[in-house]
Design a protein around this motif. Structure first.
Motif, PDB file in Angstrom:
ATOM      1  N   VAL A   1       5.258   2.842   3.087  1.00 55.63           N
ATOM      2  CA  VAL A   1       4.386   3.435   2.069  1.00 55.63           C
ATOM      3  C   VAL A   1       4.448   2.615   0.782  1.00 55.63           C
ATOM      4  O   VAL A   1       3.418   2.326   0.159  1.00 55.63           O
ATOM      5  CB  VAL A   1       4.762   4.916   1.809  1.00 55.63           C
ATOM      6  CG1 VAL A   1       4.094   5.456   0.554  1.00 55.63           C
ATOM      7  CG2 VAL A   1       4.403   5.764   3.019  1.00 55.63           C
ATOM      8  N   GLY A   2       5.641   2.223   0.374  1.00 56.67           N
ATOM      9  CA  GLY A   2       5.783   1.392  -0.818  1.00 56.67           C
ATOM     10  C   GLY A   2       5.120   0.043  -0.661  1.00 56.67           C
ATOM     11  O   GLY A   2       4.477  -0.463  -1.587  1.00 56.67           O
ATOM     12  N   ALA A   3       5.244  -0.548   0.522  1.00 59.57           N
ATOM     13  CA  ALA A   3       4.634  -1.861   0.760  1.00 59.57           C
ATOM     14  C   ALA A   3       3.115  -1.779   0.735  1.00 59.57           C
ATOM     15  O   ALA A   3       2.445  -2.625   0.132  1.00 59.57           O
ATOM     16  CB  ALA A   3       5.114  -2.416   2.098  1.00 59.57           C
ATOM     17  N   VAL A   4       2.554  -0.749   1.362  1.00 57.56           N
ATOM     18  CA  VAL A   4       1.097  -0.583   1.362  1.00 57.56           C
ATOM     19  C   VAL A   4       0.593  -0.312  -0.052  1.00 57.56           C
ATOM     20  O   VAL A   4      -0.398  -0.899  -0.488  1.00 57.56           O
ATOM     21  CB  VAL A   4       0.671   0.539   2.330  1.00 57.56           C
ATOM     22  CG1 VAL A   4      -0.786   0.908   2.149  1.00 57.56           C
ATOM     23  CG2 VAL A   4       0.939   0.109   3.766  1.00 57.56           C
ATOM     24  N   ALA A   5       1.289   0.544  -0.786  1.00 58.95           N
ATOM     25  CA  ALA A   5       0.877   0.827  -2.167  1.00 58.95           C
ATOM     26  C   ALA A   5       0.968  -0.433  -3.027  1.00 58.95           C
ATOM     27  O   ALA A   5       0.110  -0.670  -3.884  1.00 58.95           O
ATOM     28  CB  ALA A   5       1.745   1.940  -2.750  1.00 58.95           C
TER      29      ALA A   5
END
Length: 90
Positions: A26-30
């Motif tokens: 989730v952090g990487a996509v954001a």
């Protein structure tokens, strides 16, 4: 029957690894969604990028804790299997 039930259930280390991977993803996509406008030069560097990188770091740490927990559980099982009290008495 008991072995089959234990094999199908995820251990606490596996759950930590899965949760950490989800948080990291989730952090990487954001981060990627945020970086795209930066690369195009349409927005200045946002301060919340630090938060997103921290989110990825937390996910990495949680997954690492799950790996360590799985290793510790495996060592405990190996130690219990090799102990003299675990062998069948004659």
């Amino acid at each position: 029957m008991r072995e089959q039930t234990q094999a199908n259930s995820a251990g606490p280390g596996d759950r930590l690894i899965r949760a950490g991977a989800i948080v990291f993803f989730v952090g990487a996509v954001a981060t990627l969604v945020t970086v795209a406008p930066l690369l195009l030069g349409t927005t200045p560097f946002p301060t919340y990028m630090f938060g997103l990188s921290m989110l990825m770091g937390v996910g990495f740490l949680v997954a690492g804790a799950g790996v360590l927990r799985s290793i510790a559980a495996g060592r405990r099982q190996a130690r219990a299997a090799s102990s003299p009290s675990a062998s069948p008495s004659r």
